[in-house]
Write an enzyme that holds these catalytic residues in place. Structure first.
Site, mmCIF file in Angstrom:
data_model
loop_
_atom_site.group_PDB
_atom_site.id
_atom_site.type_symbol
_atom_site.label_atom_id
_atom_site.label_comp_id
_atom_site.label_asym_id
_atom_site.label_seq_id
_atom_site.Cartn_x
_atom_site.Cartn_y
_atom_site.Cartn_z
ATOM 1 N N ALA A 11 12.870 -24.649 -33.244
ATOM 2 C CA ALA A 11 12.935 -24.545 -34.702
ATOM 3 C C ALA A 11 13.324 -23.151 -35.190
ATOM 4 O O ALA A 11 13.233 -22.867 -36.380
ATOM 5 C CB ALA A 11 11.581 -24.931 -35.313
ATOM 6 N N GLY A 14 19.360 -23.306 -36.542
ATOM 7 C CA GLY A 14 20.108 -24.551 -36.568
ATOM 8 C C GLY A 14 19.376 -25.753 -37.123
ATOM 9 O O GLY A 14 18.669 -25.669 -38.139
ATOM 10 N N SER A 138 22.224 -36.970 -28.147
ATOM 11 C CA SER A 138 23.580 -36.639 -28.583
ATOM 12 C C SER A 138 24.499 -37.798 -28.259
ATOM 13 O O SER A 138 24.258 -38.554 -27.310
ATOM 14 C CB SER A 138 24.070 -35.386 -27.850
ATOM 15 N N TYR A 164 25.596 -31.962 -19.339
ATOM 16 C CA TYR A 164 25.095 -32.154 -20.701
ATOM 17 C C TYR A 164 25.024 -33.642 -21.042
ATOM 18 O O TYR A 164 24.008 -34.127 -21.549
ATOM 19 C CB TYR A 164 25.990 -31.427 -21.695
#
Length: 289
Positions: A11, A14, A138, A164
């Site tokens: 946090a 972004g 994602s 990723y």
């Protein structure tokens, strides 16, 4: 509106920062985590200045020992947790890196850390009348290819895209398995869902976009990226909206449930990744949910 106690990892900048500030403005009690003490303190002060209730912790979540330390600190200060937002993540370079504990760095922070933190904090989550785990994945889960079961941490098959993409597929599978395990245990007051924030202009890819082809792709894609506010909206929605009360084991994007193609859903795969994560973290875990 019920005032919730909400922990948000990553946090300090972004999407995580935007999520924390927006939820603080709604009146919730916010616990922020960051890796960098100065950046985390700056967000802490921002929330204090708007009159929000906030606490802060700093740890490096690429180390599972540090995940354990964070969980222990939270458990020592709070008797329940209403929302856990696993927002922290990383994307690294073209050369494989390992942590001091021997894990591939992308896998460690994107998959192992959310698994272990959720597992360790479950005893606080079950004490809430209705708690939620929201984990940021994602759309890149589709870009890593099929899992290489003999080389989960990509010692011999590493690439930036594969590491990723697979880490984000794996964390989705892990959270689906949490929903399965909770159901088996008869725990109905905890929901577990995954979100994708879209392509946003954050410092997530600060290493991968710093040079070479990654830098070219970043600057070509940048004009099409979402605002930070839009990118954070789905995490905020899953954390607080009454519309998703009781919904679990799903994947959301742009505040809507997404239909994931069958090829990316594997009950066997999610069990194998769950077991791998459990084994990697076993020194910090007991067997129960």
């Amino acid at each position: 509106m019920d005032r919730k106690t909400i922990l948000i990892t990553g946090a300090s900048s972004g999407i995580g920062r935007e999520t924390a500030i927006s939820l603080a403005k709604q009146g919730h009690s916010i616990i922020i985590h960051g890796r960098n003490p100065e950046k985390t303190k700056a967000v802490y002060e921002e929330i204090e200045n708007i009159g929000g209730k906030v606490a802060m912790y700093t740890t490096d979540l690429s180390l599972i020992s540090e995940v354990k330390r964070l969980a222990d600190e939270i458990k020592s200060k709070y008797d329940r947790l209403d929302v856990l937002i696993n927002n922290a993540g990383g994307q690294f370079g073209n050369k494989r890196e390992v942590t001091a504990e021997g894990h591939e760095k992308t896998f460690a922070i994107n998959t192992l850390a959310p698994f272990l933190l959720t597992k360790l904090l479950m005893e606080l989550l079950v004490k809430s009348d209705s708690s939620r785990v929201v984990t940021v994945s994602s759309e890149s889960y589709r870009q890593g290819g099929q899992p290489i079961w003999a080389d989960i941490e990509l010692e011999h098959h590493y690439s930036l895209t594969r590491s990723y993409g697979l880490s984000k597929l794996y964390v989705y599978w892990v959270m689906r398995q949490f929903a399965v395990e909770l159901n088996k245990a008869g725990i109905t007051n905890v929901t577990v869902n995954t979100v994708e924030p879209g392509s946003a202009n954050t410092n997530l890819g600060r290493v991968s976009a710093s040079k070479g082809f990654g830098r070219i792709i970043y600057f070509l894609w940048k004009p099409m990226m979402w605002s930070i506010e839009k990118a954070a909206a789905t995490s905020i929605y899953l954390a607080t909206s009454p519309e998703v009360e009781g919904v679990t084991g799903e994947f959301y994007g742009n505040c809507k449930r997404k239909d994931i193609k069958y090829k990316w859903i594997s009950e066997e795969g999610q069990q194998r990744i769950w077991d791998y994560c459990f084994d990697a973290c076993k020194q910090y875990l007991r067997q129960e949910i």
